[in-house]
Scaffold this motif. Structure first.
Motif, PDB file in Angstrom:
ATOM      1  N   GLY A  91       0.797  -1.221   0.000  1.00 16.08           N
ATOM      2  CA  GLY A  91       0.000   0.000   0.000  1.00 16.08           C
ATOM      3  C   GLY A  91       0.827   1.267   0.000  1.00 16.08           C
ATOM      4  O   GLY A  91       0.314   2.350  -0.283  1.00 16.08           O
ATOM      5  N   VAL A  92       2.116   1.153   0.297  1.00 14.12           N
ATOM      6  CA  VAL A  92       2.994   2.328   0.265  1.00 14.12           C
ATOM      7  C   VAL A  92       3.184   2.830  -1.160  1.00 14.12           C
ATOM      8  O   VAL A  92       3.321   4.037  -1.394  1.00 14.12           O
ATOM      9  N   PHE A  93       3.180   1.912  -2.138  1.00 14.18           N
ATOM     10  CA  PHE A  93       3.476   2.331  -3.514  1.00 14.18           C
ATOM     11  C   PHE A  93       2.401   1.944  -4.526  1.00 14.18           C
ATOM     12  O   PHE A  93       2.608   2.093  -5.728  1.00 14.18           O
ATOM     13  N   SER A  94       1.259   1.464  -4.064  1.00 15.44           N
ATOM     14  CA  SER A  94       0.178   1.141  -4.988  1.00 15.44           C
ATOM     15  C   SER A  94      -1.164   1.285  -4.280  1.00 15.44           C
ATOM     16  O   SER A  94      -1.244   1.157  -3.052  1.00 15.44           O
ATOM     17  N   GLY A  95      -2.200   1.546  -5.057  1.00 19.25           N
ATOM     18  CA  GLY A  95      -3.528   1.646  -4.481  1.00 19.25           C
ATOM     19  C   GLY A  95      -3.947   3.063  -4.152  1.00 19.25           C
ATOM     20  O   GLY A  95      -3.252   4.042  -4.430  1.00 19.25           O
ATOM     21  N   ARG A  96      -5.110   3.167  -3.529  1.00 17.63           N
ATOM     22  CA  ARG A  96      -5.742   4.465  -3.282  1.00 17.63           C
ATOM     23  C   ARG A  96      -4.923   5.362  -2.353  1.00 17.63           C
ATOM     24  O   ARG A  96      -4.783   6.569  -2.611  1.00 17.63           O
ATOM     25  N   ARG A  97      -4.404   4.801  -1.256  1.00 13.82           N
ATOM     26  CA  ARG A  97      -3.634   5.629  -0.310  1.00 13.82           C
ATOM     27  C   ARG A  97      -2.353   6.161  -0.958  1.00 13.82           C
ATOM     28  O   ARG A  97      -1.945   7.300  -0.701  1.00 13.82           O
ATOM     29  N   TRP A  98      -1.705   5.335  -1.767  1.00 14.33           N
ATOM     30  CA  TRP A  98      -0.517   5.800  -2.498  1.00 14.33           C
ATOM     31  C   TRP A  98      -0.891   6.946  -3.418  1.00 14.33           C
ATOM     32  O   TRP A  98      -0.233   7.994  -3.430  1.00 14.33           O
ATOM     33  N   GLN A  99      -1.932   6.786  -4.182  1.00 19.80           N
ATOM     34  CA  GLN A  99      -2.311   7.787  -5.178  1.00 19.80           C
ATOM     35  C   GLN A  99      -2.769   9.094  -4.548  1.00 19.80           C
ATOM     36  O   GLN A  99      -2.416  10.175  -5.027  1.00 19.80           O
ATOM     37  N   ASN A 100      -3.543   8.995  -3.460  1.00 17.55           N
ATOM     38  CA  ASN A 100      -4.190  10.182  -2.912  1.00 17.55           C
ATOM     39  C   ASN A 100      -3.461  10.832  -1.752  1.00 17.55           C
ATOM     40  O   ASN A 100      -3.623  12.043  -1.523  1.00 17.55           O
ATOM     41  N   GLU A 101      -2.670  10.072  -1.007  1.00 20.60           N
ATOM     42  CA  GLU A 101      -2.051  10.627   0.194  1.00 20.60           C
ATOM     43  C   GLU A 101      -0.523  10.647   0.150  1.00 20.60           C
ATOM     44  O   GLU A 101       0.103  11.599   0.614  1.00 20.60           O
ATOM     45  N   ILE A 102       0.081   9.586  -0.379  1.00 21.90           N
ATOM     46  CA  ILE A 102       1.545   9.532  -0.407  1.00 21.90           C
ATOM     47  C   ILE A 102       2.106  10.263  -1.615  1.00 21.90           C
ATOM     48  O   ILE A 102       3.033  11.079  -1.493  1.00 21.90           O
ATOM     49  N   TYR A 103       1.549   9.981  -2.795  1.00 23.16           N
ATOM     50  CA  TYR A 103       2.094  10.568  -4.013  1.00 23.16           C
ATOM     51  C   TYR A 103       2.152  12.098  -3.990  1.00 23.16           C
ATOM     52  O   TYR A 103       3.176  12.676  -4.407  1.00 23.16           O
ATOM     53  N   PRO A 104       1.112  12.804  -3.527  1.00 21.86           N
ATOM     54  CA  PRO A 104       1.227  14.270  -3.502  1.00 21.86           C
ATOM     55  C   PRO A 104       2.442  14.760  -2.731  1.00 21.86           C
ATOM     56  O   PRO A 104       3.056  15.772  -3.097  1.00 21.86           O
ATOM     57  N   ARG A 105       2.817  14.051  -1.672  1.00 22.11           N
ATOM     58  CA  ARG A 105       3.993  14.444  -0.894  1.00 22.11           C
ATOM     59  C   ARG A 105       5.285  14.164  -1.679  1.00 22.11           C
ATOM     60  O   ARG A 105       6.225  14.977  -1.652  1.00 22.11           O
ATOM     61  N   VAL A 106       5.320  13.026  -2.356  1.00 22.35           N
ATOM     62  CA  VAL A 106       6.478  12.709  -3.194  1.00 22.35           C
ATOM     63  C   VAL A 106       6.624  13.761  -4.295  1.00 22.35           C
ATOM     64  O   VAL A 106       7.726  14.275  -4.545  1.00 22.35           O
ATOM     65  N   ARG A 107       5.525  14.075  -4.939  1.00 31.19           N
ATOM     66  CA  ARG A 107       5.543  15.073  -6.021  1.00 31.19           C
ATOM     67  C   ARG A 107       6.048  16.418  -5.513  1.00 31.19           C
ATOM     68  O   ARG A 107       6.856  17.087  -6.175  1.00 31.19           O
ATOM     69  N   ASP A 108       5.584  16.834  -4.322  1.00 34.99           N
ATOM     70  CA  ASP A 108       5.997  18.125  -3.785  1.00 34.99           C
ATOM     71  C   ASP A 108       7.503  18.175  -3.543  1.00 34.99           C
ATOM     72  O   ASP A 108       8.165  19.169  -3.855  1.00 34.99           O
ATOM     73  N   VAL A 109       8.048  17.084  -2.985  1.00 35.21           N
ATOM     74  CA  VAL A 109       9.502  17.041  -2.727  1.00 35.21           C
ATOM     75  C   VAL A 109      10.271  17.170  -4.022  1.00 35.21           C
ATOM     76  O   VAL A 109      11.246  17.938  -4.131  1.00 35.21           O
ATOM     77  N   ILE A 110       9.858  16.445  -5.041  1.00 32.43           N
ATOM     78  CA  ILE A 110      10.565  16.459  -6.335  1.00 32.43           C
ATOM     79  C   ILE A 110      10.465  17.826  -6.989  1.00 32.43           C
ATOM     80  O   ILE A 110      11.477  18.399  -7.437  1.00 32.43           O
ATOM     81  N   HIS A 111       9.282  18.405  -7.023  1.00 33.02           N
ATOM     82  CA  HIS A 111       9.099  19.683  -7.729  1.00 33.02           C
ATOM     83  C   HIS A 111       9.712  20.854  -6.962  1.00 33.02           C
ATOM     84  O   HIS A 111      10.173  21.825  -7.572  1.00 33.02           O
ATOM     85  N   GLN A 112       9.761  20.774  -5.642  1.00 33.63           N
ATOM     86  CA  GLN A 112      10.386  21.845  -4.869  1.00 33.63           C
ATOM     87  C   GLN A 112      11.892  21.866  -5.035  1.00 33.63           C
ATOM     88  O   GLN A 112      12.523  22.921  -4.810  1.00 33.63           O
ATOM     89  N   THR A 113      12.490  20.739  -5.423  1.00 36.00           N
ATOM     90  CA  THR A 113      13.945  20.667  -5.601  1.00 36.00           C
ATOM     91  C   THR A 113      14.341  20.558  -7.067  1.00 36.00           C
ATOM     92  O   THR A 113      15.511  20.340  -7.370  1.00 36.00           O
ATOM     93  N   ALA A 114      13.373  20.723  -7.969  1.00 38.56           N
ATOM     94  CA  ALA A 114      13.654  20.548  -9.397  1.00 38.56           C
ATOM     95  C   ALA A 114      14.349  21.740 -10.010  1.00 38.56           C
ATOM     96  O   ALA A 114      15.050  21.613 -11.018  1.00 38.56           O
ATOM     97  N   ALA A 115      14.171  22.904  -9.422  1.00 36.45           N
ATOM     98  CA  ALA A 115      14.739  24.120 -10.035  1.00 36.45           C
ATOM     99  C   ALA A 115      16.249  24.158  -9.842  1.00 36.45           C
ATOM    100  O   ALA A 115      16.777  23.661  -8.871  1.00 36.45           O
TER     101      ALA A 115
END
Length: 416
Positions: free
Chosen positions: A392-416
């Motif tokens: 459930g850490v990397f697949s399913g509803r909780r990954w998509q809705n709760e974990i992934y947004p945090r992963v995305r934020d970390v990546i995009h905040q350090t992308a510049a």
């Protein structure tokens, strides 16, 4: 001997499974679609009996392992409000793995992410849901590891150092500004690769490192998996878990940890759950409720696709990660170079754990935060996801809705 026996049994049963699936398909075509009726009319017509036979045949046909990588089957993705076709592009290949890119045809420029798949008895396609979700906002690459039983002996051994080197080579090929994300077992190699690149001031060291449900320090809250690894000496693993690939395969003679052995161990941990899943699948098919059976079918088609691990990699992982804890003790080396996570300064660190993870428990992954002492505090983040187990850490509803947004934020905040 075990591998040869397994392969012989697989070969003998395969024609019977093909016939069973053929019979099931024929009966499905003859029988009316939809849920079975309980009326006397259908009973006399043989409908109930035929559905039961079809269900039994299909369940038998699906109780088999395969050894070829399934397709990722991601034809398109919606990104920034537009749908883009996805093309799988082999960017770089070695005998043991391929750097695979999911290229969006005509898509915008997005942060490049290398997703590191486990080499743990399954193919990288096990992360299909992870890839599909990441593609919404990123340019995604993945380590597509090859089945060791298909790698001829002439290509030599493949150990933990080789695995780590592949990550460094793949990041170098992707170029500066990329991000690294590892799931489960490869978290140790991902942290080691990032440390080594930082020690060398490598221009392609990742902007961010996301470690998800990985065994950074197995001394913390040991699980059943950890206890098994420490209950036996290394000689026991070498004598009982390592087998030679049969002469009928391309990797004949190569010593491997067979995928079917790993799968058997995983299934033994949750025997009742798997048994109930197949009982439910039989009941749904017999009742004509094929939509309800579809999810179980899809899951086990992926779960039963197994890949062998090179013996060197398996034994070194058991020894260095699960028995002697080299990385958290500061004793891990790569080709005679000590791995020092304190060298990481330019990479943001994000660790993720699942509250109910019975494979890599809470505390084992966040241990990376204590090792990377030179990473600035505001570049460090940790998240424990409530209500999920390992997958459930990397697949399913909780990954998509709760974990992934945090992963995305970390990546995009350090992308510049």
């Amino acid at each position: 001997m075990l591998y040869t026996t397994y392969q012989a049994q697989h070969t003998i049963l395969e024609p019977w499974r093909v016939m069973a699936q053929g019979l099931a398909d024929c009966l499905h075509q003859i029988l009316p679609s939809g849920p079975a009726e309980s009326s006397m009319e259908e009973l006399l017509a043989g409908g109930v009996f035929s559905r039961s036979v079809a269900a039994a045949q299909e369940v038998f046909a699906r109780l088999k392992l395969t050894h070829a990588r399934p397709a990722f089957d991601i034809p398109s993705v919606v990104c920034q409000g537009r749908e883009y076709a996805i093309t799988e592009e082999k960017v770089m290949s070695t005998p043991f793995g391929t750097l695979l890119r999911f290229r969006k045809e005509g898509g915008p420029e997005l942060p490049r992410v290398l997703l590191v798949a486990p080499m743990s008895g399954h193919f990288a396609t096990l992360l299909r849901d992870t890839v599909r979700t990441l593609l919404q906002d990123h340019d995604v690459y993945i380590t597509d590891w090859h089945n060791a039983r298909d790698v001829p002996l002439r290509h030599g051994p493949f150990g933990l150092d080789d695995y780590t080197e592949h990550l460094i080579r793949f990041l170098d090929r992707m170029g500066p500004g990329s991000h690294l994300m590892a799931i489960c077992q490869p978290c140790v190699a991902a942290l080691a690769a990032t440390s080594l690149m930082a020690q060398d001031a490598h221009p392609a060291q990742p902007r961010s490192l996301t470690l998800m449900a990985g065994p950074i320090d197995c001394r913390v809250n040991p699980t059943g998996v950890n206890e098994l690894a420490t209950s036996k000496p290394m000689s026991w693993f070498e004598e009982n878990m390592i087998h030679k690939v049969p002469w009928t395969q391309r990797g004949a003679g190569r010593k491997v940890y067979p995928g079917f052995v790993q799968l058997s161990a995983f299934m033994a941990m949750n025997r009742e759950r798997h048994q109930k899943a197949f009982e439910d699948m039989y009941a749904h098919i017999a009742a004509g409720e094929h939509d309800k059976a579809a999810h179980t079918k899809a899951f086990y088609e992926e779960y039963f696709a197994v890949a062998d691990l090179p013996a060197e990699f398996y034994l070194e992982t058991v020894g260095k990660v699960f028995q002697t804890y080299d990385l958290p003790r500061g004793a891990l080396s790569w080709r005679d170079t000590m791995v020092d996570p304190r060298a990481i300064r330019r990479t943001a660190l994000f660790t993720v754990e699942g509250e109910r993870d019975d494979i890599c428990s809470v505390g084992q992954t966040v241990a990376a935060q204590d090792l990377c002492t030179s990473v600035r505090p505001y570049w460090r983040n940790h998240h424990v996801q409530t209500g999920v187990g390992h997958y459930g850490v990397f697949s399913g509803r909780r990954w998509q809705n709760e974990i992934y947004p945090r992963v995305r934020d970390v990546i995009h905040q350090t992308a510049a």
